[in-house]
Design an enzyme around this catalytic site. Sequence first.
Site, PDB file in Angstrom:
ATOM      1  N   ARG A  88       0.812  -1.200   0.000  1.00 44.78           N
ATOM      2  CA  ARG A  88       0.000   0.000   0.000  1.00 44.78           C
ATOM      3  C   ARG A  88       0.853   1.260   0.000  1.00 44.78           C
ATOM      4  O   ARG A  88       0.319   2.364   0.060  1.00 44.78           O
ATOM      5  CB  ARG A  88      -0.855   0.015   1.260  1.00 44.78           C
ATOM      6  CG  ARG A  88      -2.349  -0.029   1.024  1.00 44.78           C
ATOM      7  CD  ARG A  88      -2.961  -0.121   2.406  1.00 44.78           C
ATOM      8  NE  ARG A  88      -4.360   0.113   2.490  1.00 44.78           N
ATOM      9  CZ  ARG A  88      -5.295  -0.811   2.345  1.00 44.78           C
ATOM     10  NH1 ARG A  88      -5.015  -2.015   1.996  1.00 44.78           N
ATOM     11  NH2 ARG A  88      -6.553  -0.483   2.547  1.00 44.78           N
ATOM     12  N   ARG A 127     -21.887  -0.951   2.023  1.00 45.59           N
ATOM     13  CA  ARG A 127     -21.251  -2.275   2.104  1.00 45.59           C
ATOM     14  C   ARG A 127     -21.546  -3.004   3.422  1.00 45.59           C
ATOM     15  O   ARG A 127     -21.486  -2.435   4.491  1.00 45.59           O
ATOM     16  CB  ARG A 127     -19.736  -2.096   1.951  1.00 45.59           C
ATOM     17  CG  ARG A 127     -18.961  -3.372   2.159  1.00 45.59           C
ATOM     18  CD  ARG A 127     -17.581  -3.275   1.590  1.00 45.59           C
ATOM     19  NE  ARG A 127     -16.663  -2.560   2.462  1.00 45.59           N
ATOM     20  CZ  ARG A 127     -15.364  -2.458   2.207  1.00 45.59           C
ATOM     21  NH1 ARG A 127     -14.857  -2.957   1.095  1.00 45.59           N
ATOM     22  NH2 ARG A 127     -14.590  -1.810   3.033  1.00 45.59           N
ATOM     23  N   ARG A 160     -18.486  -2.630   8.556  1.00 42.84           N
ATOM     24  CA  ARG A 160     -17.195  -2.400   9.182  1.00 42.84           C
ATOM     25  C   ARG A 160     -17.186  -1.059   9.905  1.00 42.84           C
ATOM     26  O   ARG A 160     -17.687  -0.073   9.399  1.00 42.84           O
ATOM     27  CB  ARG A 160     -16.087  -2.424   8.109  1.00 42.84           C
ATOM     28  CG  ARG A 160     -15.660  -3.845   7.781  1.00 42.84           C
ATOM     29  CD  ARG A 160     -14.727  -3.910   6.616  1.00 42.84           C
ATOM     30  NE  ARG A 160     -13.781  -2.799   6.540  1.00 42.84           N
ATOM     31  CZ  ARG A 160     -12.866  -2.700   5.586  1.00 42.84           C
ATOM     32  NH1 ARG A 160     -12.779  -3.621   4.651  1.00 42.84           N
ATOM     33  NH2 ARG A 160     -12.052  -1.678   5.559  1.00 42.84           N
ATOM     34  N   ARG A 171      -9.601   7.205   4.362  1.00 42.93           N
ATOM     35  CA  ARG A 171      -8.984   6.102   3.627  1.00 42.93           C
ATOM     36  C   ARG A 171      -8.748   6.461   2.163  1.00 42.93           C
ATOM     37  O   ARG A 171      -7.739   6.083   1.577  1.00 42.93           O
ATOM     38  CB  ARG A 171      -9.836   4.843   3.754  1.00 42.93           C
ATOM     39  CG  ARG A 171      -9.579   4.106   5.069  1.00 42.93           C
ATOM     40  CD  ARG A 171     -10.776   3.297   5.545  1.00 42.93           C
ATOM     41  NE  ARG A 171     -11.190   2.286   4.618  1.00 42.93           N
ATOM     42  CZ  ARG A 171     -12.465   1.894   4.435  1.00 42.93           C
ATOM     43  NH1 ARG A 171     -13.427   2.461   5.133  1.00 42.93           N
ATOM     44  NH2 ARG A 171     -12.753   0.957   3.583  1.00 42.93           N
TER      45      ARG A 171
HETATM   46  P1  ADP Z   1     -10.037  -0.968   2.428  1.00 45.43           P
HETATM   47  O1  ADP Z   1      -9.222  -1.321   1.216  1.00 45.43           O
HETATM   48  O2  ADP Z   1     -11.508  -1.098   2.187  1.00 45.43           O
HETATM   49  O3  ADP Z   1      -9.685   0.336   3.040  1.00 45.43           O
HETATM   50  P2  ADP Z   1      -8.737  -3.106   3.996  1.00 45.43           P
HETATM   51  O4  ADP Z   1      -9.545  -4.196   4.590  1.00 45.43           O
HETATM   52  O5  ADP Z   1      -7.805  -3.466   2.895  1.00 45.43           O
HETATM   53  O6  ADP Z   1      -9.779  -2.004   3.567  1.00 45.43           O
HETATM   54  O7  ADP Z   1      -7.887  -2.387   5.142  1.00 45.43           O
HETATM   55  C1  ADP Z   1      -8.475  -1.905   6.319  1.00 45.43           C
HETATM   56  C2  ADP Z   1      -7.440  -1.182   7.175  1.00 45.43           C
HETATM   57  O8  ADP Z   1      -6.387  -2.092   7.537  1.00 45.43           O
HETATM   58  C3  ADP Z   1      -6.717  -0.031   6.490  1.00 45.43           C
HETATM   59  O9  ADP Z   1      -7.444   1.181   6.568  1.00 45.43           O
HETATM   60  C4  ADP Z   1      -5.404   0.020   7.281  1.00 45.43           C
HETATM   61  O10 ADP Z   1      -5.563   0.657   8.542  1.00 45.43           O
HETATM   62  C5  ADP Z   1      -5.120  -1.441   7.545  1.00 45.43           C
HETATM   63  N1  ADP Z   1      -4.278  -2.020   6.456  1.00 45.43           N
HETATM   64  C6  ADP Z   1      -4.641  -2.976   5.560  1.00 45.43           C
HETATM   65  N2  ADP Z   1      -3.644  -3.247   4.704  1.00 45.43           N
HETATM   66  C7  ADP Z   1      -2.606  -2.444   5.058  1.00 45.43           C
HETATM   67  C8  ADP Z   1      -1.288  -2.227   4.556  1.00 45.43           C
HETATM   68  N3  ADP Z   1      -0.818  -2.908   3.500  1.00 45.43           N
HETATM   69  N4  ADP Z   1      -0.509  -1.313   5.181  1.00 45.43           N
HETATM   70  C9  ADP Z   1      -0.946  -0.637   6.239  1.00 45.43           C
HETATM   71  N5  ADP Z   1      -2.176  -0.765   6.760  1.00 45.43           N
HETATM   72  C10 ADP Z   1      -3.005  -1.658   6.182  1.00 45.43           C
END
Ligand code: ADP
Length: 214
Positions: A88, A127, A160, A171
């Site tokens: 990310r 969602r 969520r 986000r």
């Molecule tokens: P979305 O893509 O809908 O925002 P995710 O389920 O992928 O949701 O992620 C939810 C939360 O988990 C993010 O907002 C972050 O806080 C954390 N997170 C997930 N993947 C990562 C990552 N690769 N690096 C840092 N934080 C992460």
Amino acid sequence: MYIIFLGAPGAGKGTQAAEVARKLKLVHIASGDLFRQALEQGTELGIKAKSYMERGVLVPNQITIEMVLERISAPDSKRGAILDGFPRNLEQAEALDKALSREDKAIDKVVYIKVSEEELLRRLSGRWVCRQCQTPCHATDSPPRVPGRCDRCGGELYQRPDDTEESIRKRLEVYSVETAPLIDYYRRAGKLLEIDGVGGVAEVAGKITAALGG
Ligand code: ADP
Ligand code: ZN
């Protein structure tokens, strides 16, 4: 075969990644799901991640990278994996490249799913997700057959806690500042497949399958 799914929250990464993982018989590794599982189980990792997730900001790289690299080195990931939500940011992408190259492996393709911001907001605010199998549905686009219950496993559906308007905006902002630069990173590496994410689940799945070469 290592494939990354890239896109903003709400772009449909999770749904499509699960679909491709089933088709190619590869494990689906979703960093957000790993964090939510840890949170539910009350582990140290979950406790560390909680406040970041609630605020809609990234969990620190050190914690995230360690968690995902460990998952990728498990026996069921040896043949490859579908990565969803990771990397990310640039540091995560570089750590992943390095870890794979140590084993003479590399990312094969990056599926980038494009959706307008207006559509992302609409999707996220409607969602609902299954507590048991994490499968998402949408209040109006894909309502569950039985209200409150997952079509796939019958598990309980919930919204969520980070799908509130404030957290969604945060986000999306984090995505455009930290994650969007990865689009160029993988384009330059010649790995990027750009997919128009507008349309039904099956329609988008068809475009992805075609782009991945059938
Ligand atoms: P979305 O893509 O809908 O925002 P995710 O389920 O992928 O949701 O992620 C939810 C939360 O988990 C993010 O907002 C972050 O806080 C954390 N997170 C997930 N993947 C990562 C990552 N690769 N690096 C840092 N934080 C992460
Ligand atoms: Zn379910």
